[in-house]
Design a protein around this motif. Structure first.
Motif, PDB file in Angstrom:
ATOM      1  N   PRO A   1       0.599  -1.249   0.059  1.00  9.35           N
ATOM      2  CA  PRO A   1      -0.027  -0.283   0.035  1.00  9.35           C
ATOM      3  C   PRO A   1       0.752   1.162   0.041  1.00  9.35           C
ATOM      4  O   PRO A   1       1.887   1.387   0.985  1.00  9.35           O
ATOM      5  N   GLY A   2       0.722   2.139  -1.057  1.00  9.45           N
ATOM      6  CA  GLY A   2       1.260   3.465  -1.058  1.00  9.45           C
ATOM      7  C   GLY A   2       2.657   3.327  -1.650  1.00  9.45           C
ATOM      8  O   GLY A   2       3.326   4.168  -1.463  1.00  9.45           O
ATOM      9  N   ARG A   3       3.168   2.081  -2.034  1.00  5.49           N
ATOM     10  CA  ARG A   3       4.660   1.941  -2.527  1.00  5.49           C
ATOM     11  C   ARG A   3       4.619   1.346  -4.013  1.00  5.49           C
ATOM     12  O   ARG A   3       3.556   0.877  -4.206  1.00  5.49           O
ATOM     13  N   ARG A   4       5.572   1.518  -4.602  1.00  8.33           N
ATOM     14  CA  ARG A   4       5.983   1.089  -5.857  1.00  8.33           C
ATOM     15  C   ARG A   4       7.372   0.410  -5.952  1.00  8.33           C
ATOM     16  O   ARG A   4       8.311   0.932  -5.247  1.00  8.33           O
ATOM     17  N   ARG A   5       7.468  -0.413  -6.646  1.00 14.93           N
ATOM     18  CA  ARG A   5       9.018  -1.107  -6.930  1.00 14.93           C
ATOM     19  C   ARG A   5       9.238  -0.808  -8.671  1.00 14.93           C
ATOM     20  O   ARG A   5       8.313  -1.368  -9.216  1.00 14.93           O
TER      21      ARG A   5
END
Length: 533
Positions: A235-239
């Motif tokens: 949640p709220g993160r990207r890779r």
């Protein structure tokens, strides 16, 4: 801060010493500790690693987390269920491959979840720390061992050169790719010669980005100019992951300025996200040939490594932990199972993980092309397959390797989980019945075929007997969706014996075969067969 308890240098004794305290070590310590086993965990890092590594788990791991009270839907700030296609696209953004891993899997949870690993580890750690039977020694390194007839003695050393010892009946190396326990076992490895360097970038997003950038939210850009992975990081993160090109060195790629430069075409800069981590990893594919020597065992990355394209690295390690925990618990009981039950652990898990490694490598072959001519040939072939209506490659659901199960009757297959009711509660099977081993029967009348010695054995194991019934009564449940009836019919079975790690020990085709199945279990545990008792 380091655990204050490590200042005590008194020699420790344990049933199991777990070396390494990542997700695999935490799960193993939690499972054993909840079974009442004395566990000492040795972790060289004085504090928890604060940065993400794994980012994906599947429905089977969702069920495993459910079994320890951390079901995926209970931690929405850590885990997000994924219910979209996983696409692979050419340089012009046209689809090459679609992996349709949407919806619920056979274990009752979404096929794909993305999560924030440090947060999940913190939740597991809190549960471990609540157990009086588990002691976690942070800031200590296992530097040597001595094999004894009944235990292994570990020599520990702290960062300040303090010394300490632990005597444990079994030692499990969950200490990663550079495992010291693996070096003690001295195993060879089957190495498939797969080596690709990738820059892995984890971002904490400040706000929503334009939808076309992440539609679908998880995909692979198969551009030979720069193969790229784009997936959620929880949640709220990207890779983002960027493959190192032949013209670059790992040192050149692993630079914060380079990370921001590679993110710039995607509309991401310091104003849109916080850079939590950037690191170059070498994706590899290998597994150990020997997972056990005497009282030393391996689990997780110490036993196997795989490319991340199927999202199964951590998943495979957590399966190792569950497969090992119930075996160790039975052996440590001293009366239920012989030590030989551990002999099947490595062969089962090595064969199983090999399929995931193969699937991950096959996907990697699609994306890891930096030669434009080869990439153009790949694009033509895959797009022709799509135009012809080729189906999505199936999600790997491999069978266990040879081991502790009856292979000719469904043994080694993953069991299912669906909703049932006992009259008081309607929920997923494990929440109604409870986790652990179970003999599941299609009809309550099959109970008449259980002999006293069968009931005694299942009681000793702590495995339940549950029957499907038209109406809920004591010890029976109603198959509210019909999923279990369909599953048993597909197996041609009237009963199945499910191990605590969710895999079938075997299936019985008829009532008489139920007797044979339980006799097989008696023998596999190292107990005398019925005729000898």
């Amino acid at each position: 801060m380091p655990d204050e308890r490590v200042k005590d240098t008194t020699p420790l004794t344990a049933d199991v010493a777990v070396v390494g305290y990542g997700p695999v070590g935490r799960l193993l310590a939690l499972l054993l500790g909840r079974s009442g086993r004395r566990v000492v965990v040795v972790e060289r890092q004085p504090q928890a690693y604060p940065l993400p590594r794994a980012a994906h788990f599947d429905d089977e791991i969702g069920r495993i987390l459910q079994s320890v009270g951390v079901s995926p839907d209970s931690i929405p700030d850590v885990v997000e269920a994924y219910d979209d296609l996983y696409e692979w696209r050419a340089a012009d953004r046209q689809p090459l491959l679609r992996l349709d891993w949407r919806g619920l899997g056979p274990s009752g949870w979404h096929v794909s979840h993305f999560f924030h690993q440090p947060s999940l580890e913190s939740i597991l750690d809190a549960q471990v720390q609540a157990l009086d039977s588990v002691e976690v020694l942070r800031g200590w390194t296992a530097v040597a061992h001595t094999d004894g007839p009944d235990a292994v003695s570990l020599e520990l050393r702290s960062a300040t050169d303090e010394r300490r010892s632990v005597s444990a009946r079994y030692v499990v190396g969950c200490d990663g790719a550079n495992s010291v326990v693996r070096s003690w076992i001295g195993t060879e490895a089957t190495d498939l010669g797969y080596f690709h360097d990738w820059l892995v970038i984890d971002l904490l997003m400040h706000g929503a980005l334009k939808e076309p950038v992440f539609s679908p939210p998880a995909w692979q850009l198969c551009d030979p100019v720069r193969p790229t992975t784009l997936v959620p990081g929880g949640p709220g993160r990207r890779r983002f992951e960027f493959m190192r090109l032949p013209t670059e060195t790992a040192e050149e790629l692993n630079d914060e300025a380079v990370a921001w430069r590679l993110l710039e075409p995607w509309g991401i800069g310091p104003g849109q996200a916080k850079l939590e981590r950037h690191a170059v990893y070498t994706f590899q594919a290998r597994w150990c040939d020997t997972w056990r020597r005497g009282r030393l065992l391996l689990a997780g990355d110490s036993a196997h490594l795989m490319p991340p394209f199927a999202g199964q690295g951590m998943c495979s390690g957590m399966r190792d932990a569950v497969a090992l925990a119930w075996r160790l618990d039975l052996i440590l009981d001293g009366r239920v199972a012989a030590d030989t039950v551990l002999d099947s652990y490595g062969p089962e898990r090595a064969e199983h993980v090999r399929h995931f490694i193969a699937a991950s490598m096959a996907l990697g072959e699609v994306i890891c092309l930096s030669d434009p001519v080869a990439a153009a040939e790949r694009d033509r072939a895959l797009q022709a397959d799509l135009a012809a209506g080729a189906e999505s490659p199936p999600r790997p659901l491999p069978r266990l390797g040879p081991g502790f199960h009856r292979e000719d009757t469904g043994g080694g297959l993953l069991s299912i989980q669906a909703a049932v009711t006992n009259g008081r509660r309607t929920a997923l099977f494990d929440d109604v019945v409870g986790p652990g081993g179970v003999l599941l029967m299609a009809d309550p009348g099959l109970r008449e075929w259980l002999r006293p010695e069968d009931t005694a054995l299942l009681d000793d194991l702590g495995w339940q007997v549950v029957a499907l019934a038209a109406e809920p009564t004591a010890g029976e449940v109603v198959d509210t969706t019909g999923a279990y009836a369909a599953w048993l019919a597909g197996l041609g079975a009237v009963a199945v014996l499910v191990r605590p790690d969710l895999y079938l020990y075997g299936a019985a085709a008829d009532p008489a075969d139920l007797t044979g199945l339980l006799d097989h279990l008696h023998a596999a545990l190292g107990r005398p067969a019925t005729a000898d008792r």
